[in-house]
Motif scaffolding. Structure first.
Motif: not given
Length: 619
Positions: A293, A295, A481, A485, A489, A574, A583
């Protein structure tokens, strides 16, 4: 005198007879006249009655046809002079984040019956049945489905879909005389990359509508079906008495479906799928899943699951027997392991109890324990994965080396540390999104499971093993995940989002949870995750990576259906550490795999691909 008298009498008699005779004929004439008049009147009345009854019959029939069966009669009359065909809409095209086509449309041929001609009478219905049976002698038809559509009185019935040009050429000469059957061109789906995107894009199948149509069955095709479908058009054709086309009387064009742009990265997805396939096909793992993803937004860059299936085979035509084999395949190729499979997470779960212990005051960032390799409670021994222990351990080092003893202690308590307890542990797991859906824009997601100690008799040892991601705990790769994340973030638990734009509009980025971990606790956990992929940590494949990253390994134990001990492999990572762009979680099912040895090397190859042009602009 006598003679005169006789003559007079004679004469008078004759005259009288004449008078009598004349009168009789007059009377007879009157009788005959009256008799004739009565006969004519009777006939007239009888004829009038017949005409009246006939009038009533036609009046009743007219009432029946115009009022009682007016709609049916109008339909039959209309069928005699026109045919109506639906014009399917092209489904929207699906693109990756860089505008590369993932799913498009291509023309295919379908054999369509104007089934309105079948419902006027038993004779008409039987004629249609005979037509279907005759055509089935030429090409293979789905008889059960066709006759079900016929019994439901659908106006248009597809007899055969996705026909090749060769099949059409063979069939067309045999269709002469079947005025209600026609070969039509329809758009069908073309899945450009087949198996690699099967679980995320899904596939289409026959729709449940009055007209032959398709609808999304799984994946993005299903979730955004309303936008992708478009609107059917209509073509009305005037025909002669034999049912042959004379001219088009009306054409209403179909409206194409809306395009969908995904967050997926084509090149990264293809690489992820090939790495999974290689690992599983070699026999080193039973199955696997990879999800990545952005993040900061929750946008899904990669969603790969293996074993997989070819969605094109389902669209182009597959027999019920072949479909049944796919469904009963013990490798479960239809199973999207990223969102629909739940597994014990093992040590990849440890950032959650680490955060909980810091926030609840169970420990602080400087609290240490001495690990000799195990904790003993009565006659029960709970061992660290490193049998001789890690010595003095604080929370950062516990994450770096994945020390089990430290997490036993903060979860269930030992020595001077009271421990969180299962209720608090369960509460914090839910804050991080476990035991609930992430609400990713795909159907079929499961919640996983996290115990709170109330479902059965609970023991201290249960809390110990739950804290290290074992026991009853079950999670999905997308949940893991999403958790990693959060540490990438700045502390936002985002809703995973596969679609980036739908119908030209940006998809909103939703925050599931935020602000539940303090800056101090957040920083301590992040530093431990960074140390895990540096020398001395468990994520050794990333020790020499050119970008500073952070991550966590996990090796989860489980018992196979045959009763043997085995392991799953996890790795979540990540980077860059200070401004994360990606991530990533790699999961390998079974095969005695390990997070450091098997999952982390796959993650490294994907990070090499993603960061190959770094620090230039990233996708």
């Amino acid at each position: 005198m006598k003679k005169d008298f006789r003559e007079s009498i004679t004469w008078g008699g004759k005259r009288a007879r004449r008078k009598v005779s004349s009168r009789r004929w007059e009377l007879l004439d009157q009788v005959e006249f009256l008799s004739g008049s009565r006969s004519t009147l009777g006939i007239s009345i009888f004829l009038a009655f017949i005409l009246f009854v006939t009038f009533l019959f036609y009046l009743a029939k007219s009432f029946e046809l115009q009022i009682v069966k007016g709609e049916e009669s109008a339909l039959l009359a209309d069928i005699n002079r026109t045919k109506t065909y639906s014009i399917p809409a092209e489904r929207g095209v699906i693109y990756d984040r860089n505008g590369k086509v993932l799913v498009r449309n291509m023309p295919s041929f379908s054999l369509i019956m104007d089934a309105r001609t079948c419902y006027g009478s038993e004779v008409a219905y039987q004629s249609c049945v005979d037509t279907i049976n005759n055509i089935s002698n030429i090409i293979s038809l789905e008889g059960d489905r066709i006759f079900r559509d016929l019994s439901e009185k659908k106006p248009n019935i597809s007899l055969s879909d996705n026909m090749t040009k060769e099949e059409v050429l063979v069939l067309e000469p045999s269709l002469v005389g079947y005025s209600n059957v026609e070969v039509m061109t329809y758009p069908t789906r073309d899945y450009v990359y087949k198996e690699a995107f099967a679980h995320v894009l899904g596939y289409v199948g026959s729709g449940d509508t009055l007209y032959p149509s398709v609808e999304g069955k799984t994946g993005i095709e299903d979730f955004y079906n309303e936008y992708l479908s478009g609107v059917f058009g209509r073509r009305i054709v005037q025909t002669d008495s034999a049912g042959n086309k004379v001219s088009d009387t009306s054409i209403q064009d179909s409206i194409p479906g809306d395009d969908v742009v995904l967050n997926l990265d084509l090149d990264l997805q293809l690489l992820a799928f090939s790495l999974l396939k290689e690992k599983v096909d070699s026999g080193e793992a039973l199955a696997g899943a990879i999800v990545a993803q952005d993040p900061k937004t929750g946008g899904v860059l990669v969603l790969a699951s293996y074993p997989s299936f070819d969605p094109q085979a389902l669209v182009s035509g597959i027999s019920p027997e072949e479909f049944g084999k796919l469904q009963s395949n013990p490798r479960f190729p239809f199973f999207n392991r990223v969102i629909s499979a739940a597994y014990p997470p093992g040590s990849v779960f440890k950032p959650v109890p680490a955060s909980a212990a810091l926030m609840e005051g169970t420990v602080d960032e400087n609290t240490t324990i001495v690990d000799n390799g195990y904790i003993q409670i009565g006659s029960y021994i709970f061992r660290n994965w490193k049998l001789d222990g890690h010595g003095v351990v604080n929370i950062r080092k516990a994450l770096q080396v994945s020390n089990d003893t430290y997490f036993y202690t903060i979860g269930g308590g030992h020595g001077d540390v009271k421990g969180l307890g299962i209720e608090k542990l369960s509460e914090w797991a839910r804050k991080f999104g476990f035991a609930q859906k992430t609400n990713i824009d795909l159907n079929g997601e499961v919640t996983g499971y996290f115990p709170d100690g109330t479902q059965r008799q609970w023991y201290l040892g249960d809390t110990f093993i739950t804290t290290i991601g074992q026991g009853d705990t079950l999670v999905t790769p997308i949940q893991i995940n999403n958790m990693i994340s959060f540490f990438a973030n700045g502390g936002f638990l985002m809703r995973p989002q596969v679609a980036r734009k739908v119908a030209g509009q940006d998809v909103d980025n939703d925050v599931i949870n935020q602000g539940f971990v303090s800056d101090l606790a957040y920083s301590a956990v992040r530093e431990g995750l960074r140390m895990a992929v540096q020398p001395g940590g468990t994520g050794y494949p990333f020790f020499d990576f050119k970008v500073e990253v952070a991550g966590k390994t996990g090796t989860a134990e489980y018992i196979t259906p045959e009763g043997k001990d085995s392991t799953h492999a996890w790795f979540a990572v990540f980077g860059p550490y200070d401004d994360a762009k990606i991530s990533l979680t790699v999961f390998l099912e079974g095969g005695d795999t390990a997070g450091s040895d098997d999952a982390a090397p796959i993650a490294r190859k994907l990070f090499d691909k993603f960061f190959e042009s770094y620090p230039e602009e990233l996708p």
